[in-house]
Design a protein around this motif. Structure first.
Motif, PDB file in Angstrom:
ATOM      1  N   GLY A   1       0.782  -1.231   0.000  1.00  0.00           N
ATOM      2  CA  GLY A   1       0.000   0.000   0.000  1.00  0.00           C
ATOM      3  C   GLY A   1       0.806   1.269   0.000  1.00  0.00           C
ATOM      4  O   GLY A   1       0.342   2.300  -0.473  1.00  0.00           O
ATOM      5  N   VAL A   2       2.031   1.250   0.497  1.00  0.00           N
ATOM      6  CA  VAL A   2       2.781   2.481   0.648  1.00  0.00           C
ATOM      7  C   VAL A   2       4.096   2.474  -0.138  1.00  0.00           C
ATOM      8  O   VAL A   2       4.425   3.435  -0.815  1.00  0.00           O
ATOM      9  N   ILE A   3       4.830   1.408  -0.099  1.00  0.00           N
ATOM     10  CA  ILE A   3       6.184   1.398  -0.639  1.00  0.00           C
ATOM     11  C   ILE A   3       6.244   0.904  -2.085  1.00  0.00           C
ATOM     12  O   ILE A   3       7.067   1.362  -2.865  1.00  0.00           O
ATOM     13  N   ASP A   4       5.378   0.024  -2.477  1.00  0.00           N
ATOM     14  CA  ASP A   4       5.430  -0.627  -3.784  1.00  0.00           C
ATOM     15  C   ASP A   4       5.214   0.372  -4.931  1.00  0.00           C
ATOM     16  O   ASP A   4       4.714   1.465  -4.735  1.00  0.00           O
ATOM     17  N   ASP A   5       5.604  -0.001  -6.149  1.00  0.00           N
ATOM     18  CA  ASP A   5       5.402   0.850  -7.325  1.00  0.00           C
ATOM     19  C   ASP A   5       3.926   1.038  -7.638  1.00  0.00           C
ATOM     20  O   ASP A   5       3.547   2.028  -8.258  1.00  0.00           O
TER      21      ASP A   5
ATOM     22  N   LEU B   1      -0.469   5.752  -3.155  1.00  0.00           N
ATOM     23  CA  LEU B   1       0.072   7.088  -3.371  1.00  0.00           C
ATOM     24  C   LEU B   1       0.409   7.309  -4.843  1.00  0.00           C
ATOM     25  O   LEU B   1       0.032   8.329  -5.427  1.00  0.00           O
ATOM     26  N   THR B   2       1.097   6.375  -5.454  1.00  0.00           N
ATOM     27  CA  THR B   2       1.443   6.540  -6.875  1.00  0.00           C
ATOM     28  C   THR B   2       0.201   6.467  -7.751  1.00  0.00           C
ATOM     29  O   THR B   2       0.124   7.167  -8.761  1.00  0.00           O
ATOM     30  N   ARG B   3      -0.771   5.649  -7.366  1.00  0.00           N
ATOM     31  CA  ARG B   3      -2.017   5.587  -8.146  1.00  0.00           C
ATOM     32  C   ARG B   3      -2.763   6.913  -8.085  1.00  0.00           C
ATOM     33  O   ARG B   3      -3.327   7.368  -9.078  1.00  0.00           O
ATOM     34  N   ALA B   4      -2.751   7.570  -6.927  1.00  0.00           N
ATOM     35  CA  ALA B   4      -3.394   8.880  -6.805  1.00  0.00           C
ATOM     36  C   ALA B   4      -2.645   9.923  -7.641  1.00  0.00           C
ATOM     37  O   ALA B   4      -3.275  10.765  -8.302  1.00  0.00           O
ATOM     38  N   GLN B   5      -1.313   9.865  -7.636  1.00  0.00           N
ATOM     39  CA  GLN B   5      -0.531  10.792  -8.455  1.00  0.00           C
ATOM     40  C   GLN B   5      -0.808  10.570  -9.938  1.00  0.00           C
ATOM     41  O   GLN B   5      -0.936  11.536 -10.702  1.00  0.00           O
ATOM     42  N   TYR B   6      -0.886   9.323 -10.352  1.00  0.00           N
ATOM     43  CA  TYR B   6      -1.193   9.016 -11.754  1.00  0.00           C
ATOM     44  C   TYR B   6      -2.590   9.496 -12.126  1.00  0.00           C
ATOM     45  O   TYR B   6      -2.810   9.978 -13.231  1.00  0.00           O
ATOM     46  N   SER B   7      -3.523   9.381 -11.207  1.00  0.00           N
ATOM     47  CA  SER B   7      -4.882   9.851 -11.467  1.00  0.00           C
ATOM     48  C   SER B   7      -4.909  11.367 -11.672  1.00  0.00           C
ATOM     49  O   SER B   7      -5.583  11.865 -12.584  1.00  0.00           O
ATOM     50  N   LEU B   8      -4.181  12.112 -10.842  1.00  0.00           N
ATOM     51  CA  LEU B   8      -4.094  13.560 -11.010  1.00  0.00           C
ATOM     52  C   LEU B   8      -3.419  13.923 -12.332  1.00  0.00           C
ATOM     53  O   LEU B   8      -3.851  14.835 -13.038  1.00  0.00           O
TER      54      LEU B   8
END
Length: 110
Positions: A28-32, A36-43
């Motif tokens: 949930g936090v560290i993986d690719d 967090l990365t999914r939220a950044q990609y969504s933005l």
């Protein structure tokens, strides 16, 4: 040795929960593919979609202008006069300005 026994006892009874919690944190936090990365990609996707819409609108407007230029030969002269300040050989252009002149300070008034 008596201090270590309660810790080992806790770990041995709850080892599955500990593995599940650590695995969930890793994924949930560290993986690719973390949240967090999914939220950044969504933005980033939403920003790129806005740019696509903007460029599509600009393309449609430019396409309309191009069609107007192809159909109407007077449109070329209109654009040349408005945007590039060109003129025909037999006409004069007078540029009128509405800008106000800055007031100069008078040295004798001081």
């Amino acid at each position: 040795m008596s201090r270590i026994n309660p810790v080992l006892n806790f770990i041995s009874h709850n080892r599955y929960w500990i593995v599940i919690i650590i695995g969930g944190l890793l994924v949930g936090v560290i993986d690719d593919n973390s949240f967090l990365t999914r939220a950044q990609y969504s933005l980033q996707i939403s920003e790129l979609q806005e740019q696509i819409d903007k460029y599509n609108n600009q393309y449609e407007q430019d396409e309309q202008k191009l069609n107007e230029l192809r159909r109407n030969p007077h449109a070329i002269t209109k654009i040349a006069r408005e945007n590039y300040m060109m003129k025909a050989n037999d006409e004069d252009i007078f540029v009128l300005s509405d800008d106000e002149k800055p007031e100069e300070e008078n040295e004798t008034a001081k």
